[in-house]
Scaffold this motif. Sequence first.
Motif, PDB file in Angstrom:
ATOM      1  N   ARG A 154       0.904  -1.074  -0.024  1.00  0.00           N
ATOM      2  CA  ARG A 154       0.001  -0.080   0.104  1.00  0.00           C
ATOM      3  C   ARG A 154       0.895   1.222   0.062  1.00  0.00           C
ATOM      4  O   ARG A 154       1.900   1.239   0.790  1.00  0.00           O
ATOM      5  CB  ARG A 154      -0.915  -0.099   1.127  1.00  0.00           C
ATOM      6  CG  ARG A 154      -2.115  -0.870   1.387  1.00  0.00           C
ATOM      7  CD  ARG A 154      -1.718  -2.192   2.172  1.00  0.00           C
ATOM      8  NE  ARG A 154      -2.815  -3.313   1.937  1.00  0.00           N
ATOM      9  CZ  ARG A 154      -3.800  -3.415   2.970  1.00  0.00           C
ATOM     10  NH1 ARG A 154      -3.732  -2.619   4.098  1.00  0.00           N
ATOM     11  NH2 ARG A 154      -4.611  -4.501   2.865  1.00  0.00           N
ATOM     12  N   GLY A 155       0.451   2.053  -0.639  1.00  0.00           N
ATOM     13  CA  GLY A 155       1.294   3.537  -0.949  1.00  0.00           C
ATOM     14  C   GLY A 155       0.690   4.633  -0.544  1.00  0.00           C
ATOM     15  O   GLY A 155      -0.554   4.808  -0.583  1.00  0.00           O
ATOM     16  N   ILE A 156       1.517   5.743  -0.154  1.00  0.00           N
ATOM     17  CA  ILE A 156       0.952   6.781   0.169  1.00  0.00           C
ATOM     18  C   ILE A 156       2.060   8.089  -0.452  1.00  0.00           C
ATOM     19  O   ILE A 156       3.070   7.988  -0.208  1.00  0.00           O
ATOM     20  CB  ILE A 156       0.873   7.327   1.713  1.00  0.00           C
ATOM     21  CG1 ILE A 156       0.472   8.727   2.125  1.00  0.00           C
ATOM     22  CG2 ILE A 156       2.357   6.925   2.460  1.00  0.00           C
ATOM     23  CD1 ILE A 156      -0.357   9.107   3.274  1.00  0.00           C
ATOM     24  N   MET A 157       1.280   9.085  -1.156  1.00  0.00           N
ATOM     25  CA  MET A 157       2.219   9.953  -1.659  1.00  0.00           C
ATOM     26  C   MET A 157       1.614  11.430  -1.148  1.00  0.00           C
ATOM     27  O   MET A 157       0.534  11.605  -1.161  1.00  0.00           O
ATOM     28  CB  MET A 157       2.273  10.204  -3.104  1.00  0.00           C
ATOM     29  CG  MET A 157       0.903  10.079  -3.908  1.00  0.00           C
ATOM     30  SD  MET A 157       1.001  10.046  -5.690  1.00  0.00           S
ATOM     31  CE  MET A 157       2.141  11.514  -6.312  1.00  0.00           C
ATOM     32  N   VAL A 158       2.680  12.425  -0.826  1.00  0.00           N
ATOM     33  CA  VAL A 158       2.010  13.550  -0.140  1.00  0.00           C
ATOM     34  C   VAL A 158       2.489  14.851  -1.130  1.00  0.00           C
ATOM     35  O   VAL A 158       3.739  14.773  -1.533  1.00  0.00           O
ATOM     36  CB  VAL A 158       2.809  13.802   1.199  1.00  0.00           C
ATOM     37  CG1 VAL A 158       2.410  15.165   1.891  1.00  0.00           C
ATOM     38  CG2 VAL A 158       2.313  12.530   2.064  1.00  0.00           C
ATOM     39  N   MET A 159       1.726  15.621  -1.293  1.00  0.00           N
ATOM     40  CA  MET A 159       1.880  16.616  -2.282  1.00  0.00           C
ATOM     41  C   MET A 159       2.067  17.991  -1.510  1.00  0.00           C
ATOM     42  O   MET A 159       1.521  18.002  -0.298  1.00  0.00           O
ATOM     43  CB  MET A 159       0.505  16.929  -3.073  1.00  0.00           C
ATOM     44  CG  MET A 159       0.752  16.076  -4.464  1.00  0.00           C
ATOM     45  SD  MET A 159       0.689  14.349  -4.164  1.00  0.00           S
ATOM     46  CE  MET A 159      -1.159  13.964  -4.009  1.00  0.00           C
ATOM     47  N   GLN A 160       2.917  18.731  -2.028  1.00  0.00           N
ATOM     48  CA  GLN A 160       3.302  20.004  -1.140  1.00  0.00           C
ATOM     49  C   GLN A 160       2.135  20.888  -0.907  1.00  0.00           C
ATOM     50  O   GLN A 160       1.754  21.446  -1.796  1.00  0.00           O
ATOM     51  CB  GLN A 160       4.432  20.675  -1.968  1.00  0.00           C
ATOM     52  CG  GLN A 160       5.806  19.999  -1.930  1.00  0.00           C
ATOM     53  CD  GLN A 160       7.046  20.779  -2.491  1.00  0.00           C
ATOM     54  OE1 GLN A 160       6.713  21.525  -3.412  1.00  0.00           O
ATOM     55  NE2 GLN A 160       8.223  20.168  -2.285  1.00  0.00           N
ATOM     56  N   THR A 161       2.006  21.502   0.395  1.00  0.00           N
ATOM     57  CA  THR A 161       1.051  22.260   0.980  1.00  0.00           C
ATOM     58  C   THR A 161       1.633  22.978   1.992  1.00  0.00           C
ATOM     59  O   THR A 161       2.332  22.175   2.836  1.00  0.00           O
ATOM     60  CB  THR A 161      -0.327  21.768   0.969  1.00  0.00           C
ATOM     61  OG1 THR A 161      -0.636  20.826  -0.049  1.00  0.00           O
ATOM     62  CG2 THR A 161      -1.241  22.958   1.397  1.00  0.00           C
ATOM     63  N   THR A 162       1.588  24.283   2.354  1.00  0.00           N
ATOM     64  CA  THR A 162       1.998  24.948   3.411  1.00  0.00           C
ATOM     65  C   THR A 162       1.003  25.268   4.527  1.00  0.00           C
ATOM     66  O   THR A 162       1.206  24.933   5.634  1.00  0.00           O
ATOM     67  CB  THR A 162       2.812  26.140   2.965  1.00  0.00           C
ATOM     68  OG1 THR A 162       1.943  27.074   2.207  1.00  0.00           O
ATOM     69  CG2 THR A 162       4.186  25.748   2.162  1.00  0.00           C
ATOM     70  N   SER A 163      -0.015  26.053   4.072  1.00  0.00           N
ATOM     71  CA  SER A 163      -1.173  26.471   4.804  1.00  0.00           C
ATOM     72  C   SER A 163      -2.323  26.550   4.288  1.00  0.00           C
ATOM     73  O   SER A 163      -2.424  26.910   3.231  1.00  0.00           O
ATOM     74  CB  SER A 163      -0.583  27.980   5.668  1.00  0.00           C
ATOM     75  OG  SER A 163      -0.505  28.972   4.648  1.00  0.00           O
ATOM     76  N   ILE A 164      -3.543  26.620   5.147  1.00  0.00           N
ATOM     77  CA  ILE A 164      -4.791  26.832   4.477  1.00  0.00           C
ATOM     78  C   ILE A 164      -5.404  27.831   5.644  1.00  0.00           C
ATOM     79  O   ILE A 164      -5.784  27.463   6.625  1.00  0.00           O
ATOM     80  CB  ILE A 164      -5.702  25.492   4.290  1.00  0.00           C
ATOM     81  CG1 ILE A 164      -4.795  24.621   3.449  1.00  0.00           C
ATOM     82  CG2 ILE A 164      -7.041  25.851   3.935  1.00  0.00           C
ATOM     83  CD1 ILE A 164      -5.775  23.266   3.130  1.00  0.00           C
ATOM     84  N   PHE A 165      -5.802  29.001   5.026  1.00  0.00           N
ATOM     85  CA  PHE A 165      -6.503  29.923   5.795  1.00  0.00           C
ATOM     86  C   PHE A 165      -8.068  29.705   5.843  1.00  0.00           C
ATOM     87  O   PHE A 165      -8.231  28.943   5.009  1.00  0.00           O
ATOM     88  CB  PHE A 165      -6.051  31.456   5.296  1.00  0.00           C
ATOM     89  CG  PHE A 165      -4.889  31.976   5.676  1.00  0.00           C
ATOM     90  CD1 PHE A 165      -4.535  32.790   6.778  1.00  0.00           C
ATOM     91  CD2 PHE A 165      -3.486  31.412   4.885  1.00  0.00           C
ATOM     92  CE1 PHE A 165      -3.269  33.151   7.046  1.00  0.00           C
ATOM     93  CE2 PHE A 165      -2.283  32.088   5.121  1.00  0.00           C
ATOM     94  CZ  PHE A 165      -2.185  32.810   6.319  1.00  0.00           C
ATOM     95  N   PRO A 166      -8.476  30.174   6.643  1.00  0.00           N
ATOM     96  CA  PRO A 166     -10.347  30.214   6.781  1.00  0.00           C
ATOM     97  C   PRO A 166     -10.708  30.630   5.388  1.00  0.00           C
ATOM     98  O   PRO A 166     -10.178  31.651   4.911  1.00  0.00           O
ATOM     99  CB  PRO A 166     -10.833  30.794   7.826  1.00  0.00           C
ATOM    100  CG  PRO A 166      -9.479  30.689   8.940  1.00  0.00           C
ATOM    101  CD  PRO A 166      -8.451  30.856   8.116  1.00  0.00           C
ATOM    102  N   ASP A 167     -11.761  29.874   4.701  1.00  0.00           N
ATOM    103  CA  ASP A 167     -12.429  30.122   3.718  1.00  0.00           C
ATOM    104  C   ASP A 167     -11.354  30.049   2.221  1.00  0.00           C
ATOM    105  O   ASP A 167     -11.763  30.526   1.146  1.00  0.00           O
ATOM    106  CB  ASP A 167     -12.723  31.501   3.562  1.00  0.00           C
ATOM    107  CG  ASP A 167     -13.845  31.690   4.472  1.00  0.00           C
ATOM    108  OD1 ASP A 167     -14.828  30.929   4.689  1.00  0.00           O
ATOM    109  OD2 ASP A 167     -14.105  32.807   5.278  1.00  0.00           O
ATOM    110  N   GLU A 168     -10.246  29.579   2.400  1.00  0.00           N
ATOM    111  CA  GLU A 168      -9.187  29.175   1.382  1.00  0.00           C
ATOM    112  C   GLU A 168      -9.370  27.834   1.040  1.00  0.00           C
ATOM    113  O   GLU A 168      -9.825  26.911   1.556  1.00  0.00           O
ATOM    114  CB  GLU A 168      -7.872  29.319   1.862  1.00  0.00           C
ATOM    115  CG  GLU A 168      -6.679  29.547   0.837  1.00  0.00           C
ATOM    116  CD  GLU A 168      -5.302  29.962   1.341  1.00  0.00           C
ATOM    117  OE1 GLU A 168      -4.417  30.441   0.616  1.00  0.00           O
ATOM    118  OE2 GLU A 168      -5.019  29.330   2.583  1.00  0.00           O
TER     119      GLU A 168
END
Length: 344
Positions: free
Chosen positions: A317-331
Motif C-alpha cells: 500500500r502506498g502514500i504520496m504527499v503533495m506540497q502544501t504549506t497552510s490553509i487559511f479560513p475560507d481558502e
Amino acid sequence: GATDLQGNLHLAALRYASGEDFFSGPYSTNNYYNDSVYLQKYDQSIWAVTRAEINYHMANYWTPGYVPVPSIANWPGNGDVSLGVVANLAPFVDMNADNIYNPIDGDYPDVRGDEAAYIILNDTKGIHTETNGEPLGIEVHIMASQYASTDFLDSTTFLNVRVFNRGAQLYSNVKFGLFMDGDIGNYADDYFGCAPSKDMMYFYNGDMNDESDGGQVGYGLNPPAVGVVSLSKSMETCGFFTSTGNFPYSDPQPAYQYWNFMNAKWADGSPWTYGGWGYPSSPGGSNSPTNFMFDGNPLTGVAWSEVTNNNPPGDRRGIMVMQTTSIFPDEMSCFDMALYRDWE
C-alpha cells in the motif's frame, strides 16, 4: 492533516471505510447534517454526467417543452444556505451570470473529460472513527473524469481534488496525502516504487507472472503496472506500508501514525532511511534519512528498488504527499492527479 497555531494535530483519513473520518455532503456551519432535507439532498450522493448529455442540453435548452435530464437538473451547483451550506458548490457554466444554477437558463455542469463523477465530503459530521483524529473543518470536492480514446487515455482516470477550509481555524504545516492500494490482480505478489522527478507513485508485479490466488484472478504472464501522477503539485514524500508486515511496516491506526507516514516516518516515528527496507539499520540499509522509498528504476537495476533489494513480493500500500504549506479560513487548495494502467 495539519497542525493548528498551538501545535495540535488535526487529521482525517480513509482507506477501506472500516471507520469514518469523511462523511457525505458539504460542510454545515449550523450542524444540520442529520436534518431530513440535508440528508435528502446530500447523503450518499454521487453526481455523474456525460459530455454527450451536456452537448445535447446546450443545443436544446431553449426549445419549448425541453426537460433537462436528471444528471444536469440535479447538479449541485448551489448549496442550501438555510442548512448552513455555502451558496456555490459544484462548478457550473453560468450562462446569464446570475450566480444561480438553473438549467432552464442554459446553465450546465462545468466538468472535465467525456464523463465525470462528482462527490462532496466533510470531516465534521461525526467522530473520526478511522483515526480518532481531531476534525479540521474541511470540505472536499472530488471530480473523477475519463476521456473516450483509443490510446493510453482510455486507461487513465483523472482526479481533481479541491480542499476547502470552511472552519475558523488557520492551519500550518498542511499535508495532503493520497493513499493507494495498487493491487494488480493477485494482491499478494506486488512491488512498490516511486519516481520523484516525475511526481509519480506506482505498483508492479514482483515477477512476470501474476498468478491467481485466494479467489483473486491474476493477469497471468506480462502483467501491467498501475500508477498515479501528481499533475499540479510536487511530490513531497512517497512511501509504503503493508498489511502483511509487522509493526512499524504495518497499516497506520491512530492519527499520529498516519501523520508519521505523511512526514516520511514509520508508524513508530523512526525516519525512512535509504536502502534495505527503509528502516534504520535494516539489512542492506543505512541511517541516511530519505523522503522517497524505492526511488530507483527497477527496469535498469540502477539505484534502490524492490528488485535491487531482492524483496519477497507482497501486499503493498502506498502514500504520496503533495506540497502544501497552510490553509487559511475560507481558502481552497487544489490538487490534480492521473491514475493509469500500463503494459509498456
